[in-house]
Motif scaffolding. Sequence first.
Motif, PDB file in Angstrom:
ATOM      1  N   PRO A 381      19.814  46.448 -35.267  1.00  0.00           N
ATOM      2  CA  PRO A 381      20.144  45.482 -34.207  1.00  0.00           C
ATOM      3  C   PRO A 381      18.894  44.770 -33.710  1.00  0.00           C
ATOM      4  O   PRO A 381      17.796  45.327 -33.707  1.00  0.00           O
ATOM      5  N   GLY A 382      19.063  43.526 -33.270  1.00  0.00           N
ATOM      6  CA  GLY A 382      17.953  42.753 -32.735  1.00  0.00           C
ATOM      7  C   GLY A 382      17.922  42.796 -31.229  1.00  0.00           C
ATOM      8  O   GLY A 382      18.821  43.346 -30.566  1.00  0.00           O
ATOM      9  N   SER A 383      16.881  42.211 -30.659  1.00  0.00           N
ATOM     10  CA  SER A 383      16.741  42.184 -29.206  1.00  0.00           C
ATOM     11  C   SER A 383      17.719  41.214 -28.565  1.00  0.00           C
ATOM     12  O   SER A 383      18.008  41.320 -27.374  1.00  0.00           O
ATOM     13  N   GLU A 384      18.248  40.257 -29.335  1.00  0.00           N
ATOM     14  CA  GLU A 384      19.207  39.289 -28.836  1.00  0.00           C
ATOM     15  C   GLU A 384      20.463  39.355 -29.689  1.00  0.00           C
ATOM     16  O   GLU A 384      20.410  39.745 -30.854  1.00  0.00           O
ATOM     17  N   PRO A 385      21.616  38.952 -29.104  1.00  0.00           N
ATOM     18  CA  PRO A 385      22.858  38.964 -29.883  1.00  0.00           C
ATOM     19  C   PRO A 385      22.737  38.034 -31.093  1.00  0.00           C
ATOM     20  O   PRO A 385      22.234  36.917 -31.003  1.00  0.00           O
ATOM     21  N   GLY A 386      23.199  38.528 -32.236  1.00  0.00           N
ATOM     22  CA  GLY A 386      23.156  37.744 -33.462  1.00  0.00           C
ATOM     23  C   GLY A 386      21.800  37.689 -34.119  1.00  0.00           C
ATOM     24  O   GLY A 386      21.594  36.887 -35.024  1.00  0.00           O
ATOM     25  N   ALA A 387      20.846  38.529 -33.670  1.00  0.00           N
ATOM     26  CA  ALA A 387      19.494  38.513 -34.237  1.00  0.00           C
ATOM     27  C   ALA A 387      19.196  39.799 -34.982  1.00  0.00           C
ATOM     28  O   ALA A 387      18.056  40.269 -35.012  1.00  0.00           O
ATOM     29  N   GLY A 388      20.211  40.389 -35.600  1.00  0.00           N
ATOM     30  CA  GLY A 388      20.003  41.619 -36.344  1.00  0.00           C
ATOM     31  C   GLY A 388      19.298  41.387 -37.662  1.00  0.00           C
ATOM     32  O   GLY A 388      19.082  40.254 -38.098  1.00  0.00           O
ATOM     33  N   THR A 389      18.952  42.498 -38.338  1.00  0.00           N
ATOM     34  CA  THR A 389      18.216  42.435 -39.600  1.00  0.00           C
ATOM     35  C   THR A 389      18.869  43.351 -40.616  1.00  0.00           C
ATOM     36  O   THR A 389      19.204  44.508 -40.306  1.00  0.00           O
ATOM     37  N   ALA A 390      19.060  42.831 -41.833  1.00  0.00           N
ATOM     38  CA  ALA A 390      19.527  43.644 -42.946  1.00  0.00           C
ATOM     39  C   ALA A 390      18.322  44.263 -43.639  1.00  0.00           C
ATOM     40  O   ALA A 390      17.383  43.549 -44.001  1.00  0.00           O
ATOM     41  N   VAL A 391      18.343  45.607 -43.819  1.00  0.00           N
ATOM     42  CA  VAL A 391      17.214  46.323 -44.397  1.00  0.00           C
ATOM     43  C   VAL A 391      17.670  47.010 -45.672  1.00  0.00           C
ATOM     44  O   VAL A 391      18.547  47.879 -45.642  1.00  0.00           O
ATOM     45  N   LEU A 392      17.081  46.599 -46.813  1.00  0.00           N
ATOM     46  CA  LEU A 392      17.378  47.199 -48.116  1.00  0.00           C
ATOM     47  C   LEU A 392      16.131  47.915 -48.599  1.00  0.00           C
ATOM     48  O   LEU A 392      15.047  47.330 -48.638  1.00  0.00           O
ATOM     49  N   THR A 393      16.275  49.199 -48.966  1.00  0.00           N
ATOM     50  CA  THR A 393      15.148  49.967 -49.509  1.00  0.00           C
ATOM     51  C   THR A 393      15.514  50.467 -50.892  1.00  0.00           C
ATOM     52  O   THR A 393      16.645  50.901 -51.145  1.00  0.00           O
ATOM     53  N   VAL A 394      14.530  50.387 -51.799  1.00  0.00           N
ATOM     54  CA  VAL A 394      14.679  50.893 -53.161  1.00  0.00           C
ATOM     55  C   VAL A 394      13.523  51.846 -53.425  1.00  0.00           C
ATOM     56  O   VAL A 394      12.360  51.430 -53.449  1.00  0.00           O
ATOM     57  N   ASP A 395      13.821  53.151 -53.592  1.00  0.00           N
ATOM     58  CA  ASP A 395      12.813  54.183 -53.823  1.00  0.00           C
ATOM     59  C   ASP A 395      12.894  54.672 -55.263  1.00  0.00           C
ATOM     60  O   ASP A 395      13.976  54.697 -55.870  1.00  0.00           O
ATOM     61  N   ASP A 396      11.739  55.051 -55.803  1.00  0.00           N
ATOM     62  CA  ASP A 396      11.725  55.689 -57.119  1.00  0.00           C
ATOM     63  C   ASP A 396      10.788  56.894 -57.067  1.00  0.00           C
ATOM     64  O   ASP A 396      10.003  57.046 -56.120  1.00  0.00           O
ATOM     65  N   ASP A 397      10.880  57.755 -58.056  1.00  0.00           N
ATOM     66  CA  ASP A 397      10.035  58.959 -58.113  1.00  0.00           C
ATOM     67  C   ASP A 397       8.959  58.830 -59.184  1.00  0.00           C
ATOM     68  O   ASP A 397       8.538  59.818 -59.781  1.00  0.00           O
ATOM     69  N   GLY A 398       8.512  57.567 -59.401  1.00  0.00           N
ATOM     70  CA  GLY A 398       7.493  57.322 -60.413  1.00  0.00           C
ATOM     71  C   GLY A 398       6.084  57.577 -59.906  1.00  0.00           C
ATOM     72  O   GLY A 398       5.882  58.293 -58.910  1.00  0.00           O
TER      73      GLY A 398
END
Length: 465
Positions: A381-398
Amino acid sequence: MPDTPRRWWRTLRVRVTALVTVAVAAALAVASVVLVLTMRGTLIGEVRQTAEAEVARVAAELEQGRTPTEGEWSAVSGFTMIQVRDEQGRLLAELPEPAAEAAAERPAVPDADGGDAAERRAADADASPGPAADELVVAERTVTTPDGVLTVVAASRIGPAAHGVDLVVNALMVAAPLLTLFVAVLAWFAVDRSLRPIEAVRRRAEAISHANLGERLPQAATGDEVERLTATLNAMLDRLDAGARRQREFVSDASHELRTPLAAMRAEIEVARAHGTASGWRATADRLLADHRRIERLTGDLLLLARFDDGSVARRAEPVRLDELVAGELAALTRAEAAASLRPVQVRGVPAELARLVRNLLDNADRYSAGRVAVTLAAEPGSEPGAGTAVLTVDDDGPGIPPDQRERVFDRFYRLDGSRDRSSGGTGLGLALARRIARAHDGDVVVAAAPLGGARFTVRLPAAD
């Protein structure tokens, strides 16, 4: 194309000097007219007030039945004359009494029947009238006295006042052109001095070309507009130099990357032609097909990067369910086992570009992992309405990415030592494309250490309602 010949009257120095000169000349002309009119009005007003004051004084004496004596007229101005007339317009008194030799020079005051007392006296004395009188300011008042109704008339000459105005006009006729000329010369030298730094910058800029973009314009610490202009131009040259350097590096790297698979394909064909058998042509064809796919993918990545470099290319953004898009790209993992945790998140962007971003990150993790890849998607969620953030993480064990090289992996054609090299099949453009796509969608991609022991790539994009 030949340079257009410069005409001296079109130069900025001439135009500014002419503009200043015309403006000063116009201002002086207006000020002179206002000054003369104001001065004339003031002086004539003073003469009129004097005449009216004398009329009021004499009228007050006559109303009381007194006739002012000669001594009481000493205050009368030398260019003011007072006459007293009866109801028929006959001249009863004229003060101060004019001397005989000055009779021709006193003001001519109109009487009731259209003539004037001076002319009447001249006719009575059988003498010719004197020279034309000056312009007069006349004031009169009719009063009732013990001797009947009398009219008091005062006439004042404005000749002395007009003479003062003429002196001022003559002085302005000389001073105004001289002052205008002085301002023109001053403006010429001032503009010339101001334009010298600009001319120096122009000559230096004319000498800078593609071959010497590392040179910069002379910048004097004057704190004025010229310094700011020079600083802006130097900053522009920095950007052009950096862009030209990146372009040279890009062309060099692209030619090298394309030359490598082409050389390999040629070697395969030459070996197969010289020593191959009919049964070995299938294996050769498979290797050639793999190299062809590599070239095709490389040229596609180069075209996409060129598209992002061209800011004029139109891009149509639309709402995209990022969780569905990531789920559809998980099939790109062919070597590693995937563990996905995807929350419903919607963003706004170009679906094909966002799919390419996710595919590149998944392909990178699959190529360098030891066997496990974790993918998570959530919304912050963001500090203002409609100001959220989509967070995508990609991890590997290399093997992971050292901290001092975590920014460089987003450079074009950059590869780490060890397992992350050309032999792994990558083009060195996947991560560069991923960051360019993220930033084109007002987001970004960063890399850090993953809990699995390898690399964690985190994508942040503005969420959409």
